[in-house]
Design an enzyme around this catalytic site. Structure first.
Site, PDB file in Angstrom:
ATOM      1  N   ASN A  62       7.928  21.730  25.173  1.00 26.45           N
ATOM      2  CA  ASN A  62       6.844  22.208  24.347  1.00 26.45           C
ATOM      3  C   ASN A  62       6.891  23.743  24.077  1.00 26.45           C
ATOM      4  OD1 ASN A  62       6.106  22.044  27.258  1.00 26.45           O
ATOM      5  ND2 ASN A  62       3.933  22.110  26.794  1.00 26.45           N
ATOM      6  N   GLU A  64       4.640  26.655  23.206  1.00 24.21           N
ATOM      7  CA  GLU A  64       3.308  26.977  22.683  1.00 24.21           C
ATOM      8  C   GLU A  64       3.127  28.446  22.190  1.00 24.21           C
ATOM      9  OE1 GLU A  64       0.827  26.382  26.274  1.00 24.21           O
ATOM     10  OE2 GLU A  64       0.920  24.193  26.000  1.00 24.21           O
ATOM     11  N   CYS A  73       5.206  20.108  20.367  1.00 21.36           N
ATOM     12  CA  CYS A  73       5.224  19.238  21.500  1.00 21.36           C
ATOM     13  C   CYS A  73       6.830  19.439  21.843  1.00 21.36           C
ATOM     14  CB  CYS A  73       4.743  17.905  21.467  1.00 21.36           C
ATOM     15  SG  CYS A  73       2.897  17.805  21.299  1.00 21.36           S
ATOM     16  N   GLU A  75       8.514  16.328  22.500  1.00 25.62           N
ATOM     17  CA  GLU A  75       8.905  15.315  21.828  1.00 25.62           C
ATOM     18  C   GLU A  75       9.582  15.943  20.233  1.00 25.62           C
ATOM     19  OE1 GLU A  75       6.123  15.371  23.513  1.00 25.62           O
ATOM     20  OE2 GLU A  75       5.560  13.361  24.086  1.00 25.62           O
ATOM     21  N   CYS A 112       1.553  12.515  21.854  1.00 23.72           N
ATOM     22  CA  CYS A 112       0.385  12.748  20.906  1.00 23.72           C
ATOM     23  C   CYS A 112       0.724  11.885  19.558  1.00 23.72           C
ATOM     24  CB  CYS A 112       0.168  14.194  20.630  1.00 23.72           C
ATOM     25  SG  CYS A 112       1.216  14.698  19.521  1.00 23.72           S
ATOM     26  N   CYS A 115       3.570  13.100  17.415  1.00 23.63           N
ATOM     27  CA  CYS A 115       4.914  12.973  17.969  1.00 23.63           C
ATOM     28  C   CYS A 115       5.250  11.339  17.800  1.00 23.63           C
ATOM     29  CB  CYS A 115       5.086  13.375  19.449  1.00 23.63           C
ATOM     30  SG  CYS A 115       5.154  14.946  19.719  1.00 23.63           S
TER      31      CYS A 115
HETATM   32  N1  THU Z   1       2.494  18.097  24.972  1.00 23.05           N
HETATM   33  C1  THU Z   1       3.674  17.611  24.582  1.00 23.05           C
HETATM   34  O1  THU Z   1       4.616  18.520  24.640  1.00 23.05           O
HETATM   35  N2  THU Z   1       3.789  16.353  24.671  1.00 23.05           N
HETATM   36  C2  THU Z   1       3.050  15.698  24.825  1.00 23.05           C
HETATM   37  O2  THU Z   1       3.337  14.262  24.767  1.00 23.05           O
HETATM   38  C3  THU Z   1       1.605  15.782  25.244  1.00 23.05           C
HETATM   39  C4  THU Z   1       1.297  17.124  24.989  1.00 23.05           C
HETATM   40  C5  THU Z   1       2.019  19.478  24.867  1.00 23.05           C
HETATM   41  C6  THU Z   1       1.377  20.275  23.960  1.00 23.05           C
HETATM   42  C7  THU Z   1       0.670  21.425  24.632  1.00 23.05           C
HETATM   43  O3  THU Z   1       1.598  22.394  24.616  1.00 23.05           O
HETATM   44  C8  THU Z   1       0.588  21.008  25.832  1.00 23.05           C
HETATM   45  O4  THU Z   1       1.503  19.648  26.246  1.00 23.05           O
HETATM   46  C9  THU Z   1      -0.865  20.487  26.348  1.00 23.05           C
HETATM   47  O5  THU Z   1      -1.140  19.650  25.477  1.00 23.05           O
END
Ligand code: THU
Length: 163
Positions: A62, A64, A73, A75, A112, A115
């Site tokens: 991920n 941010e 994310c 994925e 999520c 994804c």
């Molecule tokens: N996140 C992912 O990268 N994948 C997931 O399956 C769930 C959430 C990330 C998004 C964000 O950067 C952090 O986790 C918190 O939500």
């Protein structure tokens, strides 16, 4: 009225050692790439590893952003990178894992909605099921395909006229 029941199969493993070698390698790759996630805001570092049809592994994590909706994310980072660089290669499986704010493997992990939709698109694109491995602190859950994560989904077939 007709009621229909939609069932999904979730195979639960207690540890890495229980997995077949290719699955184990995929989970290990996801754990490694999770360390490189850029997650200064949530402190939740996610790693995703894709098994491609030729046996190679493509990873993502991920990323941010101070402007939070701009982040992406793990994925989708992995899937978009794979589809951009290897547009001919099907994705056979994905392993996802996360490190929580305490630095331990997350207790619960599940992709999520966005994804899930992208996983489904990749599966649809190559007409091959993508196995899903969700690696959390006390278990590794394995699902047979992306449909298991998103029943009654919207996909490319929905756009076809007269079908
Ligand atoms: N996140 C992912 O990268 N994948 C997931 O399956 C769930 C959430 C990330 C998004 C964000 O950067 C952090 O986790 C918190 O939500």
């Amino acid at each position: 009225m007709q009621a229909k029941e939609i069932k999904i199969l979730v195979s639960e493993y207690e540890s890495l050692e229980e997995l077949i070698t290719t699955d184990r390698e995929l989970v290990v790759a996801a754990r490694e790439i999770a360390q490189n996630a850029y997650a200064p805001y949530s402190g939740f570092k996610v790693g995703a590893a894709l098994l491609m049809e030729d046996g190679s592994i493509v990873c993502g994590n991920n990323q941010e952003n101070a402007s939070s909706p701009v982040g992406i994310c793990a994925e989708r980072t992995a899937l978009f990178w794979a589809n951009a660089n290897f547009p001919e290669k099907a994705v056979k499986a994905i392993a996802v894992t996360a490190i929580d704010q305490s630095g331990s493997r997350a207790i619960n992990l599940s992709p999520c909605g966005a994804c899930r939709q992208v996983l489904l698109e990749t599966q649809h694109r190559f007409s091959q099921p993508i196995r899903i491995l969700l690696d959390s602190r006390e278990k590794i859950e394995v699902l047979q395909d992306a449909d298991s994560l998103l029943p009654l989904s919207f996909n490319g077939n929905s756009l076809k006229a007269g079908v």
